[in-house]
Structure formats: structure tokens, C-alpha cells
Design a protein around this motif. Sequence first.
Motif, PDB file in Angstrom:
ATOM      1  N   GLU A 158       2.795  -1.670  13.250  1.00  0.00           N
ATOM      2  CA  GLU A 158       3.284  -1.137  14.526  1.00  0.00           C
ATOM      3  C   GLU A 158       4.750  -1.464  14.797  1.00  0.00           C
ATOM      4  O   GLU A 158       5.398  -0.785  15.591  1.00  0.00           O
ATOM      5  CB  GLU A 158       2.432  -1.695  15.672  1.00  0.00           C
ATOM      6  CG  GLU A 158       1.001  -1.178  15.683  1.00  0.00           C
ATOM      7  CD  GLU A 158       0.113  -1.964  16.633  1.00  0.00           C
ATOM      8  OE1 GLU A 158       0.572  -3.012  17.146  1.00  0.00           O
ATOM      9  OE2 GLU A 158      -1.031  -1.536  16.852  1.00  0.00           O
ATOM     10  N   MET A 159       5.275  -2.496  14.161  1.00  0.00           N
ATOM     11  CA  MET A 159       6.639  -2.940  14.462  1.00  0.00           C
ATOM     12  C   MET A 159       7.682  -2.058  13.800  1.00  0.00           C
ATOM     13  O   MET A 159       7.551  -1.689  12.632  1.00  0.00           O
ATOM     14  CB  MET A 159       6.853  -4.377  13.977  1.00  0.00           C
ATOM     15  CG  MET A 159       6.313  -5.442  14.881  1.00  0.00           C
ATOM     16  SD  MET A 159       6.897  -7.063  14.325  1.00  0.00           S
ATOM     17  CE  MET A 159       5.983  -8.129  15.426  1.00  0.00           C
ATOM     18  N   ALA A 160       8.735  -1.755  14.534  1.00  0.00           N
ATOM     19  CA  ALA A 160       9.873  -1.052  13.950  1.00  0.00           C
ATOM     20  C   ALA A 160      10.560  -1.959  12.936  1.00  0.00           C
ATOM     21  O   ALA A 160      10.495  -3.190  13.025  1.00  0.00           O
ATOM     22  CB  ALA A 160      10.856  -0.644  15.039  1.00  0.00           C
ATOM     23  N   VAL A 161      11.222  -1.355  11.979  1.00  0.00           N
ATOM     24  CA  VAL A 161      11.892  -2.105  10.911  1.00  0.00           C
ATOM     25  C   VAL A 161      12.866  -3.128  11.486  1.00  0.00           C
ATOM     26  O   VAL A 161      12.897  -4.291  11.057  1.00  0.00           O
ATOM     27  CB  VAL A 161      12.630  -1.129   9.963  1.00  0.00           C
ATOM     28  CG1 VAL A 161      13.528  -1.886   8.991  1.00  0.00           C
ATOM     29  CG2 VAL A 161      11.626  -0.272   9.207  1.00  0.00           C
ATOM     30  N   ARG A 162      13.662  -2.729  12.452  1.00  0.00           N
ATOM     31  CA  ARG A 162      14.691  -3.620  12.996  1.00  0.00           C
ATOM     32  C   ARG A 162      14.074  -4.831  13.696  1.00  0.00           C
ATOM     33  O   ARG A 162      14.698  -5.892  13.789  1.00  0.00           O
ATOM     34  CB  ARG A 162      15.608  -2.856  13.946  1.00  0.00           C
ATOM     35  CG  ARG A 162      14.944  -2.359  15.207  1.00  0.00           C
ATOM     36  CD  ARG A 162      15.878  -1.462  16.037  1.00  0.00           C
ATOM     37  NE  ARG A 162      17.146  -2.124  16.277  1.00  0.00           N
ATOM     38  CZ  ARG A 162      18.330  -1.569  16.036  1.00  0.00           C
ATOM     39  NH1 ARG A 162      18.405  -0.352  15.532  1.00  0.00           N
ATOM     40  NH2 ARG A 162      19.437  -2.221  16.299  1.00  0.00           N
ATOM     41  N   GLU A 163      12.863  -4.704  14.188  1.00  0.00           N
ATOM     42  CA  GLU A 163      12.175  -5.817  14.849  1.00  0.00           C
ATOM     43  C   GLU A 163      11.423  -6.679  13.840  1.00  0.00           C
ATOM     44  O   GLU A 163      11.383  -7.909  13.958  1.00  0.00           O
ATOM     45  CB  GLU A 163      11.201  -5.259  15.887  1.00  0.00           C
ATOM     46  CG  GLU A 163      10.389  -6.325  16.606  1.00  0.00           C
ATOM     47  CD  GLU A 163       9.320  -5.745  17.511  1.00  0.00           C
ATOM     48  OE1 GLU A 163       8.649  -6.540  18.196  1.00  0.00           O
ATOM     49  OE2 GLU A 163       9.141  -4.504  17.528  1.00  0.00           O
ATOM     50  N   LYS A 164      10.854  -6.045  12.845  1.00  0.00           N
ATOM     51  CA  LYS A 164       9.970  -6.747  11.915  1.00  0.00           C
ATOM     52  C   LYS A 164      10.717  -7.520  10.838  1.00  0.00           C
ATOM     53  O   LYS A 164      10.358  -8.663  10.516  1.00  0.00           O
ATOM     54  CB  LYS A 164       9.031  -5.721  11.268  1.00  0.00           C
ATOM     55  CG  LYS A 164       8.130  -6.280  10.180  1.00  0.00           C
ATOM     56  CD  LYS A 164       7.066  -5.279   9.758  1.00  0.00           C
ATOM     57  CE  LYS A 164       7.614  -3.928   9.401  1.00  0.00           C
ATOM     58  NZ  LYS A 164       6.564  -2.988   8.959  1.00  0.00           N
ATOM     59  N   TRP A 165      11.746  -6.928  10.275  1.00  0.00           N
ATOM     60  CA  TRP A 165      12.348  -7.532   9.089  1.00  0.00           C
ATOM     61  C   TRP A 165      13.044  -8.870   9.336  1.00  0.00           C
ATOM     62  O   TRP A 165      13.022  -9.732   8.444  1.00  0.00           O
ATOM     63  CB  TRP A 165      13.269  -6.527   8.399  1.00  0.00           C
ATOM     64  CG  TRP A 165      12.485  -5.712   7.405  1.00  0.00           C
ATOM     65  CD1 TRP A 165      11.698  -4.638   7.674  1.00  0.00           C
ATOM     66  CD2 TRP A 165      12.370  -5.955   6.005  1.00  0.00           C
ATOM     67  NE1 TRP A 165      11.095  -4.178   6.526  1.00  0.00           N
ATOM     68  CE2 TRP A 165      11.498  -4.966   5.478  1.00  0.00           C
ATOM     69  CE3 TRP A 165      12.914  -6.892   5.140  1.00  0.00           C
ATOM     70  CZ2 TRP A 165      11.164  -4.905   4.125  1.00  0.00           C
ATOM     71  CZ3 TRP A 165      12.589  -6.832   3.788  1.00  0.00           C
ATOM     72  CH2 TRP A 165      11.722  -5.850   3.291  1.00  0.00           C
ATOM     73  N   PRO A 166      13.648  -9.133  10.493  1.00  0.00           N
ATOM     74  CA  PRO A 166      14.158 -10.499  10.718  1.00  0.00           C
ATOM     75  C   PRO A 166      13.043 -11.541  10.675  1.00  0.00           C
ATOM     76  O   PRO A 166      13.234 -12.658  10.166  1.00  0.00           O
ATOM     77  CB  PRO A 166      14.784 -10.412  12.115  1.00  0.00           C
ATOM     78  CG  PRO A 166      15.157  -8.977  12.268  1.00  0.00           C
ATOM     79  CD  PRO A 166      14.068  -8.212  11.570  1.00  0.00           C
ATOM     80  N   ARG A 167      11.871 -11.190  11.168  1.00  0.00           N
ATOM     81  CA  ARG A 167      10.720 -12.097  11.118  1.00  0.00           C
ATOM     82  C   ARG A 167      10.266 -12.289   9.669  1.00  0.00           C
ATOM     83  O   ARG A 167       9.915 -13.397   9.253  1.00  0.00           O
ATOM     84  CB  ARG A 167       9.567 -11.534  11.951  1.00  0.00           C
ATOM     85  CG  ARG A 167       9.921 -11.282  13.414  1.00  0.00           C
ATOM     86  CD  ARG A 167       8.829 -10.465  14.103  1.00  0.00           C
ATOM     87  NE  ARG A 167       9.268  -9.966  15.396  1.00  0.00           N
ATOM     88  CZ  ARG A 167       9.078 -10.586  16.544  1.00  0.00           C
ATOM     89  NH1 ARG A 167       8.443 -11.742  16.565  1.00  0.00           N
ATOM     90  NH2 ARG A 167       9.512 -10.061  17.675  1.00  0.00           N
ATOM     91  N   VAL A 168      10.267 -11.181   8.931  1.00  0.00           N
ATOM     92  CA  VAL A 168       9.907 -11.247   7.513  1.00  0.00           C
ATOM     93  C   VAL A 168      10.859 -12.179   6.769  1.00  0.00           C
ATOM     94  O   VAL A 168      10.437 -13.042   5.988  1.00  0.00           O
ATOM     95  CB  VAL A 168       9.939  -9.828   6.895  1.00  0.00           C
ATOM     96  CG1 VAL A 168       9.876  -9.898   5.375  1.00  0.00           C
ATOM     97  CG2 VAL A 168       8.792  -8.977   7.443  1.00  0.00           C
ATOM     98  N   ALA A 169      12.156 -12.013   7.017  1.00  0.00           N
ATOM     99  CA  ALA A 169      13.166 -12.810   6.302  1.00  0.00           C
ATOM    100  C   ALA A 169      13.019 -14.302   6.584  1.00  0.00           C
ATOM    101  O   ALA A 169      13.238 -15.137   5.698  1.00  0.00           O
ATOM    102  CB  ALA A 169      14.561 -12.330   6.693  1.00  0.00           C
ATOM    103  N   ARG A 170      12.632 -14.644   7.806  1.00  0.00           N
ATOM    104  CA  ARG A 170      12.525 -16.061   8.182  1.00  0.00           C
ATOM    105  C   ARG A 170      11.255 -16.723   7.660  1.00  0.00           C
ATOM    106  O   ARG A 170      11.185 -17.947   7.577  1.00  0.00           O
ATOM    107  CB  ARG A 170      12.562 -16.202   9.714  1.00  0.00           C
ATOM    108  CG  ARG A 170      13.897 -15.891  10.347  1.00  0.00           C
ATOM    109  CD  ARG A 170      13.938 -16.381  11.788  1.00  0.00           C
ATOM    110  NE  ARG A 170      12.893 -15.787  12.615  1.00  0.00           N
ATOM    111  CZ  ARG A 170      13.052 -14.685  13.347  1.00  0.00           C
ATOM    112  NH1 ARG A 170      14.221 -14.045  13.332  1.00  0.00           N
ATOM    113  NH2 ARG A 170      12.063 -14.216  14.086  1.00  0.00           N
ATOM    114  N   HIS A 171      10.246 -15.910   7.320  1.00  0.00           N
ATOM    115  CA  HIS A 171       8.937 -16.496   6.999  1.00  0.00           C
ATOM    116  C   HIS A 171       8.345 -15.912   5.715  1.00  0.00           C
ATOM    117  O   HIS A 171       7.132 -15.682   5.627  1.00  0.00           O
ATOM    118  CB  HIS A 171       7.970 -16.264   8.163  1.00  0.00           C
ATOM    119  CG  HIS A 171       8.436 -16.840   9.461  1.00  0.00           C
ATOM    120  ND1 HIS A 171       8.339 -18.180   9.771  1.00  0.00           N
ATOM    121  CD2 HIS A 171       9.034 -16.241  10.534  1.00  0.00           C
ATOM    122  CE1 HIS A 171       8.837 -18.393  10.982  1.00  0.00           C
ATOM    123  NE2 HIS A 171       9.268 -17.234  11.469  1.00  0.00           N
TER     124      HIS A 171
END
Length: 455
Positions: free
Chosen positions: A105-118
Motif C-alpha cells: 500500500e505504501m508509495a515508493v517515496r514513503e516506503k523506500w527510506p524505511r527499507v533502506a534503514r532496515h
Amino acid sequence: MMETYVELVRHRFEDRHANIMGNIEKLDEAQLRFTVRIFGDCIDEEKRKELFGNYTEYWSQSELTEFVRSFLPAYLEYAIAELLEKKEGGERFDPPYLTQEEYQEMAVREKWPRVARHLEHMTPLQLRREIAKAALLFRPYMLSDPGFNEGALEFALYFDLLDRLAKLSTDDLRAATAEIALLIDRAVSAKTPQECEPILREIRERASRAAGITADPETLLGPGMERYPREAPPGWKLRELGKTLNSMSLKDLRLSALVHLDLLTTEETREIVTPFLSRFPSFYEIPSNGLREILLAIADKIADRAISFFFDRYSAGRMAMTPPVSFLVWKLMPEEEKRLRLREDNEKMDQAMMSRHLARYLHSSTTGELSDAGRQISLLTDGQFISNHGLILKKGGGDSTLEGVGRLYDEVTVLSLRVMALPEGEREEMFRKIREKIADFAGIPIPGTIMEGGA
């Protein structure tokens, strides 16, 4: 009392479930398959095997409906259980506390910073999903569109990428994801679409390279909701044909028989069809059951042929006579190897079949018409088409497929491959020259034109 996040999401899941179940009979075949794709993209691999069983996108609409009817309650239970597990310690929205639906459900711009951190908390499957979707970032707006993740599921290429990425180790997946995350951060920070576009191209290149693909995925996309895998399971086509034939009129059965006969060489016709034809005074006196027998006998021998494959093969690798080449493999294959595969396909044809194909070029004013199965079927009862393929065979027939018709067909094969490698807007001029070459060879006018000196 205000509902918690978990309660709100659970109610949303339940309302969605009730809505789909209440309207399931209204969903067409593609909508049913897409429904399964959406929810299947939110299931871990072990549970997918359990819930999917022998599911295939090649089932009939009624079979798909029954599958979805039984699948949805099991999926609802799974999704709620995952939600409760992930949010047990509170409402946290970073890996490893994201549900698979939240990733979707998350847009790329919202999701990928979370992905990068974890990265270390993401499963290999989720890493593969995110990389595969990154390879399909074609336009700047997709960075902000929450529907992008579901939209990617329309294309078989997404599943191609997902499968190819399965070969990578977890460390390699994390390394690729980390590099893509940096590029996505740059793309999100871009001030204009013009600044963003080249960064998106870098993202696609890095993501596709991780999957072992060197071409820009945009050139490999294919049609929406193409069945996946692209190859039907054994026996599927014959089963579907049998069901279709039972509902066809005598007139339609005759036309279908003509279509199938067109796919055979002269020798194959003798081997497969002649035993049936010998039982009746003429083709047009064969009753419905006899035509069904002929059609099933032909389909049993040549399950992988279709009336437009003689031309579709140039763009998609679906050969006219030999086993198909994977769409993705074909798109990435060097031209020299493509020519080799096409010539191997040609070797299985006889001159009568080649003549029919060449006549189809004459009777098709655009490349689009050559790929239009309906248009090609209509030619089977066109007197001028029948006359012209006979004239081509008479003019160029011989003992060897390396001479006459065979030589011309080889030239047309090479030129057609080049035509379909051109951008769509640049194909028709070269296609016109191919038609002129065939007409000159046979000494006949292109349909719709008048030969020099004619009336």
C-alpha cells in the motif's frame, strides 16, 4: 471509544472481503486473476504453496471463480493473523513490523527510506518484490502513487523478475536494494520530471541487472494481464478446445477446421487429416461430430501453433512450427541468434505453407493486420488470397526449400525481423517494401493496386 489502528484495518479487511465475495459473480476472468495476484503478492512463500495448491491462471472463468471463493476466506484469516502479529507490540511502521499489505500500500517515496534503514529485517521474498517493482518505475509520478505496487502486478514481467531474483543470495539482494535505495532518494529529491527521468532509468537498470537482464525493462513489458507463466500447462489447450467445440455451430466448426488445416504442412495433412476425410464425400459434407474429431486430432499433434505465429514470432519468439522461445529470452537475444532460430523454424515448413504466409503479407496492409488473428482467419475464405498463394507456389515451387519460394521466404524472414526491431512508427515503409518484393516475385499486384499497364 476510538478504534485502534489494528481494529480499523481489521474492519477494512473484513469489509473488503464481504464486498468481493458479494460481487464475485460479476468479476470477469482477468479481474479474478488480478484479484489473486494482488493478494498472492501479500503472502509468504510457504503459505502461498498451501493456499494456491494447483492454481493456474489458465483455468476457466468458472474454475477461477470457485478458487477465489474458497481462497478469500483463507487469505482473510492469514492477513488478520499477520496484522495482529506485526502490531502486537504497538503501531510500528518499519521493517520487521510492516505487514505485506502495508508494503503493497505504501508509495515508493514513503516506503523506500524505511527499507533502506532496515534492510537486515526484510525477508528475501520482500526484497525481491521491492527490487522487481523498482525495475518497473517508468515515470516520475509512480514514485508518489500508492497504486503503483498493485499496477506492477498487471505485467508478467514483474513475475519474470521475481523468479530471476530468487537465484540471488540474501546478501546480494540486500546489496542491490541498498544501491537502489540511494537512487530512489535522488529521484524523489529531483526538482523536475526532466531531472527525475534519467535517475529512474538508472534505477531500472540496477534492478534489472540484479535479475540478470541488461535491457531496459520498459522494452520488455508485454501486454497487461498476460497469463503467467506464459506457457500453458500440458493438455490445457486441448481441454479448452474440446469445451469450445461442443458449443460451436456447423458453420463455425468448418471455419475452425480450415484454420487448423492452414497450420499443417502437406505431409502433416496426409498423416493426420486424410484418414478422416476419406470417410466423407467432401470436406463440406463432414458433419459436426466428424469436424470435432478432425480438430481434436490436429490440436493433439500441433498444440503450440496458431494462425498468426508466423509473424508474431518476430516480436515475441512464439515460433510457427518449433517450440517457443521465452518472451524475455527472445527480447534479450542477439539478432544473429534470432535469425538462426527463425531459420530452424522455417526448415519445418514446406513450400505450400510458406506460400500461404507470403500471400498473407500481400493481403495485409499493415504489420498490425498480420498479427490480427481475425483478419488472418477471414482470408481463408477469400478467393483472391487462395488464388494468390497458389500463384506464389506455382511460380516458386521446386524440390528444395532453398530455392524459389524457400529463398524468398528466407529473405522475408530476415527483413521481417528487422521491421519488428524498428520503433512502431517506422515499420510500415519497410513492410511495404517486403510486400512489393513478394508481388514482384509472383508477378501479381498487391491487392488494392493495379499493375503497370493494367486496366
